[in-house]
Design a protein around this motif. Sequence first.
Motif, PDB file in Angstrom:
ATOM      1  N   THR A 174       0.891  11.932   2.135  1.00 42.60           N
ATOM      2  CA  THR A 174       0.804  12.926   3.221  1.00 42.60           C
ATOM      3  C   THR A 174       1.062  14.235   2.285  1.00 42.60           C
ATOM      4  O   THR A 174       1.978  14.418   1.871  1.00 42.60           O
ATOM      5  CB  THR A 174       1.304  12.774   4.390  1.00 42.60           C
ATOM      6  OG1 THR A 174       1.123  11.381   4.958  1.00 42.60           O
ATOM      7  CG2 THR A 174       1.025  13.879   5.407  1.00 42.60           C
ATOM      8  N   ASP A 203       0.851  -1.221  -0.089  1.00 45.86           N
ATOM      9  CA  ASP A 203      -0.156  -0.189   0.026  1.00 45.86           C
ATOM     10  C   ASP A 203       0.891   1.195   0.243  1.00 45.86           C
ATOM     11  O   ASP A 203       1.958   1.257   0.739  1.00 45.86           O
ATOM     12  CB  ASP A 203      -0.934   0.059   1.247  1.00 45.86           C
ATOM     13  CG  ASP A 203      -1.854  -1.204   1.178  1.00 45.86           C
ATOM     14  OD1 ASP A 203      -2.430  -1.393   0.457  1.00 45.86           O
ATOM     15  OD2 ASP A 203      -1.889  -1.734   2.366  1.00 45.86           O
ATOM     16  N   ALA A 241       0.530   5.411   0.776  1.00 44.42           N
ATOM     17  CA  ALA A 241       0.003   6.552   1.462  1.00 44.42           C
ATOM     18  C   ALA A 241       0.508   7.884   1.119  1.00 44.42           C
ATOM     19  O   ALA A 241       1.892   7.846   0.883  1.00 44.42           O
ATOM     20  CB  ALA A 241      -0.193   6.380   2.992  1.00 44.42           C
TER      21      ALA A 241
END
Length: 118
Positions: free
Chosen positions: A7, A3, A5
Amino acid sequence: KADMATTQFAASVVFRPLGRLPSGAPNKIYLEAGGGLISYAVSRGLQDPSDPNANFASSSAMAMGGAGLSFPAGPRFSIQLFGRANYLFSKYKSDAIDPLEGKSGLLLQFGVGLRVGR
Protein backbone atom coordinates in the motif's frame (compact mmCIF):
# COMPACT_ATOMS: atom_id res chain seq x y z
CA LYS A 1 1.50 -20.28 -0.29
CA ALA A 2 2.08 -16.65 0.67
CA ASP A 3 1.17 -13.31 -0.82
CA MET A 4 2.63 -9.87 -0.24
CA ALA A 5 0.57 -6.74 -0.80
CA THR A 6 1.87 -3.18 -0.83
CA THR A 7 0.00 0.00 0.00
CA GLN A 8 1.46 3.34 -1.00
CA PHE A 9 0.65 6.75 0.46
CA ALA A 10 2.41 9.47 -1.49
CA ALA A 11 2.27 13.04 -2.70
CA SER A 12 3.84 14.24 -5.91
CA VAL A 13 4.30 17.36 -7.96
CA VAL A 14 3.51 17.02 -11.67
CA PHE A 15 5.49 19.02 -14.19
CA ARG A 16 4.07 19.53 -17.68
CA PRO A 17 7.02 20.67 -19.80
CA LEU A 18 4.81 21.14 -22.87
CA GLY A 19 2.04 22.99 -21.01
CA ARG A 20 -1.66 22.59 -21.70
CA LEU A 21 -3.85 22.45 -24.76
CA PRO A 22 -6.21 25.38 -25.54
CA SER A 23 -9.08 23.35 -24.02
CA GLY A 24 -7.19 23.25 -20.70
CA ALA A 25 -6.40 19.54 -21.03
CA PRO A 26 -2.83 18.52 -20.20
CA ASN A 27 -0.45 18.04 -23.09
CA LYS A 28 0.89 14.59 -23.87
CA ILE A 29 4.05 14.37 -21.73
CA TYR A 30 4.37 14.92 -17.98
CA LEU A 31 6.99 14.32 -15.30
CA GLU A 32 6.43 13.82 -11.59
CA ALA A 33 8.48 13.81 -8.40
CA GLY A 34 7.47 13.25 -4.80
CA GLY A 35 7.72 11.10 -1.74
CA GLY A 36 5.70 9.13 0.75
CA LEU A 37 5.38 5.91 2.67
CA ILE A 38 5.05 2.35 1.42
CA SER A 39 3.66 -0.39 3.63
CA TYR A 40 3.97 -4.16 3.15
CA ALA A 41 1.54 -6.81 4.39
CA VAL A 42 2.27 -10.53 4.11
CA SER A 43 -0.47 -13.16 4.26
CA ARG A 44 -0.73 -15.77 6.96
CA GLY A 45 0.76 -18.34 4.58
CA LEU A 46 4.25 -17.54 5.91
CA GLN A 47 3.22 -17.60 9.55
CA ASP A 48 5.68 -19.31 11.86
CA PRO A 49 3.78 -22.19 13.53
CA SER A 50 5.75 -21.67 16.74
CA ASP A 51 4.60 -18.02 17.01
CA PRO A 52 0.98 -17.39 15.91
CA ASN A 53 1.35 -13.66 16.65
CA ALA A 54 4.38 -13.17 14.39
CA ASN A 55 4.30 -9.87 12.51
CA PHE A 56 5.33 -9.77 8.85
CA ALA A 57 4.30 -6.16 8.21
CA SER A 58 6.86 -3.50 7.34
CA SER A 59 6.95 0.15 6.23
CA SER A 60 9.49 2.38 4.55
CA ALA A 61 9.79 6.01 3.55
CA MET A 62 10.37 6.49 -0.17
CA ALA A 63 11.17 9.04 -2.85
CA MET A 64 9.53 8.69 -6.24
CA GLY A 65 9.91 9.97 -9.75
CA GLY A 66 8.21 9.13 -12.98
CA ALA A 67 6.89 10.11 -16.35
CA GLY A 68 3.71 9.59 -18.27
CA LEU A 69 1.76 10.15 -21.43
CA SER A 70 -1.68 11.72 -21.51
CA PHE A 71 -4.08 10.92 -24.34
CA PRO A 72 -7.14 13.21 -24.50
CA ALA A 73 -10.34 11.20 -24.94
CA GLY A 74 -12.83 14.07 -24.56
CA PRO A 75 -13.01 17.73 -23.54
CA ARG A 76 -12.28 17.00 -19.85
CA PHE A 77 -11.27 13.35 -19.90
CA SER A 78 -7.94 11.68 -20.69
CA ILE A 79 -6.24 8.31 -20.43
CA GLN A 80 -2.87 8.25 -18.65
CA LEU A 81 -0.03 5.76 -19.24
CA PHE A 82 2.66 6.11 -16.59
CA GLY A 83 5.79 4.62 -15.09
CA ARG A 84 7.23 5.35 -11.64
CA ALA A 85 10.38 4.43 -9.78
CA ASN A 86 10.13 4.39 -5.99
CA TYR A 87 13.39 4.43 -4.03
CA LEU A 88 12.92 2.78 -0.64
CA PHE A 89 15.03 4.26 2.17
CA SER A 90 14.98 1.19 4.42
CA LYS A 91 14.99 -2.56 3.98
CA TYR A 92 11.98 -4.83 4.28
CA LYS A 93 12.40 -6.47 7.68
CA SER A 94 10.12 -8.85 9.49
CA ASP A 95 10.06 -9.22 13.27
CA ALA A 96 8.94 -12.82 12.72
CA ILE A 97 11.94 -14.26 10.85
CA ASP A 98 15.30 -12.77 9.96
CA PRO A 99 15.76 -14.47 6.54
CA LEU A 100 12.94 -12.30 5.12
CA GLU A 101 15.10 -9.19 5.25
CA GLY A 102 15.21 -7.62 1.81
CA LYS A 103 17.22 -4.80 0.32
CA SER A 104 16.48 -1.13 -0.01
CA GLY A 105 16.33 -0.06 -3.60
CA LEU A 106 13.94 0.51 -6.46
CA LEU A 107 10.34 -0.57 -6.80
CA LEU A 108 9.09 -0.02 -10.36
CA GLN A 109 5.43 0.57 -11.20
CA PHE A 110 3.67 0.83 -14.54
CA GLY A 111 0.02 1.55 -15.05
CA VAL A 112 -2.94 3.03 -16.85
CA GLY A 113 -5.21 5.63 -15.31
CA LEU A 114 -8.17 7.86 -16.10
CA ARG A 115 -8.16 11.61 -15.50
CA VAL A 116 -11.31 13.71 -15.32
CA GLY A 117 -11.38 17.50 -15.01
CA ARG A 118 -8.85 20.24 -15.61
